[in-house]
Design a protein around this motif. Structure first.
Motif, PDB file in Angstrom:
ATOM      1  N   GLY A 143      -2.623  26.391 -22.549  1.00  0.00           N
ATOM      2  CA  GLY A 143      -2.173  25.787 -21.301  1.00  0.00           C
ATOM      3  C   GLY A 143      -2.031  24.279 -21.285  1.00  0.00           C
ATOM      4  O   GLY A 143      -1.528  23.722 -20.315  1.00  0.00           O
ATOM      5  N   PHE A 144      -2.450  23.579 -22.358  1.00  0.00           N
ATOM      6  CA  PHE A 144      -2.594  22.137 -22.252  1.00  0.00           C
ATOM      7  C   PHE A 144      -1.324  21.370 -21.947  1.00  0.00           C
ATOM      8  O   PHE A 144      -1.273  20.582 -21.012  1.00  0.00           O
ATOM      9  CB  PHE A 144      -3.231  21.585 -23.511  1.00  0.00           C
ATOM     10  CG  PHE A 144      -4.706  21.424 -23.367  1.00  0.00           C
ATOM     11  CD1 PHE A 144      -5.289  21.254 -22.128  1.00  0.00           C
ATOM     12  CD2 PHE A 144      -5.534  21.449 -24.471  1.00  0.00           C
ATOM     13  CE1 PHE A 144      -6.653  21.114 -21.994  1.00  0.00           C
ATOM     14  CE2 PHE A 144      -6.899  21.304 -24.338  1.00  0.00           C
ATOM     15  CZ  PHE A 144      -7.451  21.141 -23.090  1.00  0.00           C
ATOM     16  N   SER A 145      -0.301  21.576 -22.724  1.00  0.00           N
ATOM     17  CA  SER A 145       0.853  20.691 -22.556  1.00  0.00           C
ATOM     18  C   SER A 145       1.962  21.335 -21.728  1.00  0.00           C
ATOM     19  O   SER A 145       2.901  20.666 -21.327  1.00  0.00           O
ATOM     20  CB  SER A 145       1.395  20.281 -23.925  1.00  0.00           C
ATOM     21  OG  SER A 145       1.851  21.423 -24.607  1.00  0.00           O
ATOM     22  N   ARG A 146       1.843  22.624 -21.482  1.00  0.00           N
ATOM     23  CA  ARG A 146       2.881  23.267 -20.674  1.00  0.00           C
ATOM     24  C   ARG A 146       2.652  22.984 -19.186  1.00  0.00           C
ATOM     25  O   ARG A 146       1.570  23.205 -18.661  1.00  0.00           O
ATOM     26  CB  ARG A 146       2.849  24.777 -20.873  1.00  0.00           C
ATOM     27  CG  ARG A 146       2.549  25.221 -22.278  1.00  0.00           C
ATOM     28  CD  ARG A 146       3.400  26.345 -22.740  1.00  0.00           C
ATOM     29  NE  ARG A 146       3.047  26.779 -24.071  1.00  0.00           N
ATOM     30  CZ  ARG A 146       2.740  26.004 -25.112  1.00  0.00           C
ATOM     31  NH1 ARG A 146       2.695  24.687 -24.970  1.00  0.00           N
ATOM     32  NH2 ARG A 146       2.443  26.489 -26.291  1.00  0.00           N
ATOM     33  N   ASN A 147       3.697  22.530 -18.537  1.00  0.00           N
ATOM     34  CA  ASN A 147       3.601  22.356 -17.085  1.00  0.00           C
ATOM     35  C   ASN A 147       4.197  23.570 -16.379  1.00  0.00           C
ATOM     36  O   ASN A 147       4.060  23.737 -15.183  1.00  0.00           O
ATOM     37  CB  ASN A 147       4.373  21.110 -16.623  1.00  0.00           C
ATOM     38  CG  ASN A 147       4.006  19.903 -17.445  1.00  0.00           C
ATOM     39  OD1 ASN A 147       2.897  19.819 -17.943  1.00  0.00           O
ATOM     40  ND2 ASN A 147       4.931  18.976 -17.589  1.00  0.00           N
ATOM     41  N   THR A 148       4.865  24.385 -17.163  1.00  0.00           N
ATOM     42  CA  THR A 148       5.650  25.477 -16.609  1.00  0.00           C
ATOM     43  C   THR A 148       4.786  26.528 -15.915  1.00  0.00           C
ATOM     44  O   THR A 148       3.794  26.988 -16.460  1.00  0.00           O
ATOM     45  CB  THR A 148       6.464  26.170 -17.725  1.00  0.00           C
ATOM     46  OG1 THR A 148       5.587  26.435 -18.819  1.00  0.00           O
ATOM     47  CG2 THR A 148       7.603  25.290 -18.188  1.00  0.00           C
ATOM     48  N   ASP A 149       5.204  26.859 -14.766  1.00  0.00           N
ATOM     49  CA  ASP A 149       4.712  27.992 -13.987  1.00  0.00           C
ATOM     50  C   ASP A 149       3.237  28.377 -14.194  1.00  0.00           C
ATOM     51  O   ASP A 149       2.961  29.440 -14.744  1.00  0.00           O
ATOM     52  CB  ASP A 149       5.582  29.235 -14.217  1.00  0.00           C
ATOM     53  CG  ASP A 149       5.799  29.559 -15.720  1.00  0.00           C
ATOM     54  OD1 ASP A 149       6.837  29.146 -16.229  1.00  0.00           O
ATOM     55  OD2 ASP A 149       4.939  30.216 -16.312  1.00  0.00           O
ATOM     56  N   ILE A 150       2.319  27.539 -13.761  1.00  0.00           N
ATOM     57  CA  ILE A 150       0.933  27.984 -13.660  1.00  0.00           C
ATOM     58  C   ILE A 150       0.796  28.606 -12.278  1.00  0.00           C
ATOM     59  O   ILE A 150       0.784  27.898 -11.268  1.00  0.00           O
ATOM     60  CB  ILE A 150      -0.068  26.814 -13.806  1.00  0.00           C
ATOM     61  CG1 ILE A 150       0.244  26.005 -15.074  1.00  0.00           C
ATOM     62  CG2 ILE A 150      -1.503  27.330 -13.840  1.00  0.00           C
ATOM     63  CD1 ILE A 150      -0.123  24.551 -14.971  1.00  0.00           C
ATOM     64  N   PRO A 151       0.680  29.939 -12.208  1.00  0.00           N
ATOM     65  CA  PRO A 151       0.698  30.584 -10.886  1.00  0.00           C
ATOM     66  C   PRO A 151      -0.525  30.191 -10.062  1.00  0.00           C
ATOM     67  O   PRO A 151      -1.576  29.853 -10.617  1.00  0.00           O
ATOM     68  CB  PRO A 151       0.668  32.081 -11.206  1.00  0.00           C
ATOM     69  CG  PRO A 151       0.621  32.218 -12.676  1.00  0.00           C
ATOM     70  CD  PRO A 151       0.481  30.895 -13.300  1.00  0.00           C
ATOM     71  N   ASP A 152      -0.376  30.233  -8.740  1.00  0.00           N
ATOM     72  CA  ASP A 152      -1.470  29.855  -7.836  1.00  0.00           C
ATOM     73  C   ASP A 152      -2.699  30.738  -8.016  1.00  0.00           C
ATOM     74  O   ASP A 152      -3.819  30.246  -8.036  1.00  0.00           O
ATOM     75  CB  ASP A 152      -0.992  29.925  -6.376  1.00  0.00           C
ATOM     76  CG  ASP A 152      -0.070  28.764  -6.035  1.00  0.00           C
ATOM     77  OD1 ASP A 152       0.014  27.829  -6.852  1.00  0.00           O
ATOM     78  OD2 ASP A 152       0.555  28.806  -4.975  1.00  0.00           O
ATOM     79  N   TRP A 153      -2.482  32.042  -8.163  1.00  0.00           N
ATOM     80  CA  TRP A 153      -3.612  32.963  -8.289  1.00  0.00           C
ATOM     81  C   TRP A 153      -4.432  32.655  -9.536  1.00  0.00           C
ATOM     82  O   TRP A 153      -5.618  32.936  -9.607  1.00  0.00           O
ATOM     83  CB  TRP A 153      -3.150  34.420  -8.307  1.00  0.00           C
ATOM     84  CG  TRP A 153      -2.204  34.763  -9.433  1.00  0.00           C
ATOM     85  CD1 TRP A 153      -0.845  34.770  -9.378  1.00  0.00           C
ATOM     86  CD2 TRP A 153      -2.550  35.145 -10.766  1.00  0.00           C
ATOM     87  NE1 TRP A 153      -0.321  35.126 -10.605  1.00  0.00           N
ATOM     88  CE2 TRP A 153      -1.339  35.364 -11.467  1.00  0.00           C
ATOM     89  CE3 TRP A 153      -3.757  35.332 -11.439  1.00  0.00           C
ATOM     90  CZ2 TRP A 153      -1.311  35.745 -12.814  1.00  0.00           C
ATOM     91  CZ3 TRP A 153      -3.721  35.712 -12.785  1.00  0.00           C
ATOM     92  CH2 TRP A 153      -2.507  35.917 -13.451  1.00  0.00           C
ATOM     93  N   TYR A 154      -3.750  32.050 -10.534  1.00  0.00           N
ATOM     94  CA  TYR A 154      -4.471  31.672 -11.752  1.00  0.00           C
ATOM     95  C   TYR A 154      -5.291  30.398 -11.516  1.00  0.00           C
ATOM     96  O   TYR A 154      -6.460  30.315 -11.882  1.00  0.00           O
ATOM     97  CB  TYR A 154      -3.480  31.465 -12.888  1.00  0.00           C
ATOM     98  CG  TYR A 154      -4.140  31.107 -14.209  1.00  0.00           C
ATOM     99  CD1 TYR A 154      -4.675  32.090 -15.028  1.00  0.00           C
ATOM    100  CD2 TYR A 154      -4.230  29.784 -14.629  1.00  0.00           C
ATOM    101  CE1 TYR A 154      -5.284  31.775 -16.226  1.00  0.00           C
ATOM    102  CE2 TYR A 154      -4.825  29.458 -15.827  1.00  0.00           C
ATOM    103  CZ  TYR A 154      -5.356  30.450 -16.620  1.00  0.00           C
ATOM    104  OH  TYR A 154      -5.957  30.128 -17.803  1.00  0.00           O
ATOM    105  N   GLN A 155      -4.658  29.448 -10.871  1.00  0.00           N
ATOM    106  CA  GLN A 155      -5.331  28.183 -10.572  1.00  0.00           C
ATOM    107  C   GLN A 155      -6.576  28.422  -9.728  1.00  0.00           C
ATOM    108  O   GLN A 155      -7.616  27.780  -9.926  1.00  0.00           O
ATOM    109  CB  GLN A 155      -4.358  27.235  -9.848  1.00  0.00           C
ATOM    110  CG  GLN A 155      -4.885  25.816  -9.668  1.00  0.00           C
ATOM    111  CD  GLN A 155      -5.278  25.162 -10.990  1.00  0.00           C
ATOM    112  OE1 GLN A 155      -4.567  25.254 -11.977  1.00  0.00           O
ATOM    113  NE2 GLN A 155      -6.446  24.512 -11.011  1.00  0.00           N
TER     114      GLN A 155
END
Lengths: 204, 204
Positions: free
Chosen positions: A111-123
């Motif tokens: 997950g470090f350098s990707r900004n793409t689509d981190i879903p809310d439920w994951y956050q």
DNA sequence: ACCTGAACACCGTTCAAGT
DNA sequence: ACCTGAACACCGTTCAAGT
């Protein structure tokens, strides 16, 4: 071939996730390949894309399960004196990370350098652990303003994480878990001691 | 074709490294591909393997340059009061990491789970920064035993790193560098305060 | 509707063949 | 001796075609 219906889509989805998880646990993130997962469950590659959008989606779900496992582990820590509780949380996190290194490190490898689509439920799953810590920090300094408390909890959590990640990601045979645990305790005791002393001074 | 000799092997090696570095800086680690590097320097893929063993070798050399750049940045920090010096080191590290995120994060994106062949000369570069910090910790508590001092320096450095990595690896638009800097200062001041108080108590 | 398997566009790496 | 470029063994992803 085709049209087997031995398993429902939901079952298939769970089978893919389980197989993928097992590969990561046993061989690490770099061994996780679509074709390999397919072989493991007795399907062909294409089937994976029936139940997961792509590999990134599958990876997110693996990491989500790991976050749940971490949270479950930390919830087993006995509540009590806030300072001791924070120490115990940190130790439990360190132990989980060392015993489940391949799963745990994957969260950060991917997950470090990707900004793409981190879903809310994951956050939200990521926040669960932090919220618990913040509560304890609140108990530690009830007079403290919320923003200061949040910042202290953040400093503490990020530090705990830093000790875990740098302690465990060296050469595998060099890692001394006892030493890491002591370093962790030193950090937490010193920080809490110093923070309480300083915030006491500030409110004079 | 073939047999051009427009550049010596040493020149070629430097060209490959520079091109690779530029790609990482501008587009991130995930854009670094052998064929892309080759196009950028006007050679074909095969040439890269004349001067680097493989991509892992090239990546190690890119990361080595980044470690040198970090060390150079931190050496510009003015010496002086040890506590202030440690704060300044940490701030300089945070600023470097945020301004050179793609280069910096690559060190950790690549090296985390691989145990394979981390060369000694590379590991030494990692230690340079830590040694500087340890010296300052020594000045902070001259009476302190070396092993305790080393542990305190380790706790501190790992914490500093934890704050950097978790602060900077969230969503790019959410990052508040000022907030991260304040969190960093809170960590360092609290830790040093608490550590000095506790080690003073221990020597009574 | 479910699943296949072949195809596509990519990777890193090698190496016989050219100059 | 230097460099090519084609080949090889892999990737993730798609989708027409089968049942």
């Amino acid at each position: 071939m085709a049209r087997r219906s031995e398993h429902s889509l939901e079952e298939l989805k769970a089978m893919v996730l389980d197989a993928a998880e097992t590969i990561v646990i046993e061989e690490g993130f770099s061994s996780l390949k679509a074709r390999r997962v397919a072989v493991e469950i007795g399907y062909t590659v294409g089937s994976i894309y029936m139940v997961y959008k792509n590999m990134a989606d599958l990876i997110t779900h693996i990491n989500a399960k790991t976050l749940d496992a971490v949270a479950a582990q930390l919830e087993q820590v006995q509540d009590g004196d806030p300072a001791q509780y924070i120490e115990a949380i940190a130790q439990a996190y360190l132990v989980y990370a060392s015993r489940n290194f391949n799963r745990w490190i994957m969260i950060f490898e991917y997950g470090f350098s990707r900004n793409t689509d981190i879903p809310d439920w994951y956050q939200e799953k990521r926040d669960v652990v932090f919220d618990r810590l913040e509560e304890s920090v609140a108990q530690l300094a009830p007079e403290c303003a919320e923003s200061d408390r949040k910042q202290a909890a953040k400093a503490l959590w990020n530090s705990i994480h830093g000790i875990c990640i740098l302690s465990l990601s060296g050469k595998t045979d060099t890692i001394d878990l006892n030493e890491s645990a002591e370093t962790m305790n030193l950090l937490i005791r010193s920080f809490i001691h110093g923070w309480l002393a300083q915030s006491a001074k500030a409110t004079d």
